[in-house]
Design a protein around this motif. Sequence first.
Motif, short mmCIF file in Angstrom:
data_model
loop_
_atom_site.label_atom_id
_atom_site.label_comp_id
_atom_site.label_asym_id
_atom_site.label_seq_id
_atom_site.Cartn_x
_atom_site.Cartn_y
_atom_site.Cartn_z
N TYR A 70 6.17 12.60 -8.62
CA TYR A 70 6.89 11.48 -8.67
C TYR A 70 6.06 10.81 -8.21
N GLU A 71 4.78 10.62 -8.34
CA GLU A 71 4.05 8.51 -8.64
C GLU A 71 4.99 7.39 -9.10
N GLU A 72 5.85 7.47 -10.29
CA GLU A 72 6.31 6.28 -10.08
C GLU A 72 7.81 5.94 -9.57
N VAL A 73 8.85 7.02 -8.79
CA VAL A 73 9.47 6.53 -7.80
C VAL A 73 8.66 5.99 -6.67
N LEU A 74 7.71 6.82 -5.85
CA LEU A 74 7.07 6.39 -4.93
C LEU A 74 6.74 4.87 -4.62
N ASP A 75 5.99 4.91 -6.33
CA ASP A 75 5.63 3.63 -6.45
C ASP A 75 6.39 2.24 -6.70
N THR A 76 7.38 2.69 -7.17
CA THR A 76 8.88 1.46 -7.00
C THR A 76 9.66 1.49 -5.64
N GLN A 77 9.64 2.58 -5.50
CA GLN A 77 10.17 2.63 -3.19
C GLN A 77 9.07 1.87 -2.53
N MET A 78 8.33 1.62 -2.84
CA MET A 78 6.86 1.20 -1.98
C MET A 78 7.18 0.09 -2.86
N PHE A 79 6.80 -0.54 -3.15
CA PHE A 79 6.72 -1.75 -3.48
C PHE A 79 8.42 -2.62 -3.53
N GLY A 80 9.53 -1.51 -3.54
CA GLY A 80 10.95 -2.54 -2.98
C GLY A 80 10.97 -2.50 -1.53
N LEU A 81 9.97 -1.58 -1.15
CA LEU A 81 10.45 -2.12 0.38
C LEU A 81 9.31 -2.50 0.91
N SER A 82 8.30 -3.31 0.34
CA SER A 82 6.66 -4.24 0.52
C SER A 82 7.78 -5.97 0.60
N ARG A 83 8.35 -5.60 -1.23
CA ARG A 83 9.18 -7.28 -1.34
C ARG A 83 10.77 -7.30 0.56
N GLU A 84 11.13 -5.88 0.48
CA GLU A 84 12.69 -6.39 1.33
C GLU A 84 11.10 -7.28 2.53
N ILE A 85 9.87 -6.53 3.56
CA ILE A 85 9.11 -6.70 4.44
C ILE A 85 9.17 -7.79 3.99
N ASP A 86 7.71 -8.14 3.10
CA ASP A 86 8.01 -9.87 2.93
C ASP A 86 9.05 -10.65 3.02
N PHE A 87 9.79 -10.14 2.93
CA PHE A 87 11.17 -11.43 2.83
C PHE A 87 11.76 -11.87 4.22
N ALA A 88 11.13 -10.43 4.68
CA ALA A 88 12.10 -10.35 6.85
C ALA A 88 11.55 -11.30 7.27
#
Lengths: 93, 93
Positions: free
Chosen positions: B43-61
């Motif tokens: 499920y590459e797309e699922v993993l990629d999406t989750q990684m993108f989401g996390l990286s946005r949260e991290i950037d924000f923090a």
Amino acid sequence: MEHTKEQSYQLKATELLRADAAKIEQLIKVQMDHLTMPQCPLYEEVLDTQMFGLSREIDFAVKLGLIDREEGKLLIDTLEKKLSLLHEAYTNK
Amino acid sequence: MEHTKEQSYQLKATELLRADAAKIEQLIKVQMDHLTMPQCPLYEEVLDTQMFGLSREIDFAVKLGLIDREEGKLLIDTLEKKLSLLHEAYTNK
């Protein structure tokens, strides 16, 4: 005027989220402006990705207590409405 | 032990980001565990999406000054390494 550290996090969080929302709004506007060009594709994937990114940031800020859930929802809803106008405009063009 | 409000935002932010990283790690683990089943897709797309989401949260923090840039980078890098092991395992299966 002095802000407490707590207020300063809240202000900064709101500022960052509004800036990200403004970027998406600008993306929507650019797409709208190019509506009359027959060969211009709708970058749905780009817009969807940006919306997802913003919603994750908002959820994170809400969980931290930096913005109200209602305030975050309003940011997303406003963009969703503009996006839906864009989709409508593309469908009818 | 009393924390200042500032520390409490920082602790909570780190906690939330680690929890999200743990969720992705779990997703990777599940995929690894199902590696021997021939019909299981990655499920590459699922993993990629989750990684993108996390990286946005991290950037924000990071932008808010709630976590160090290095700490955020470490969270992402650790997951990237596990993801790359997963991809390798799928390629060689």
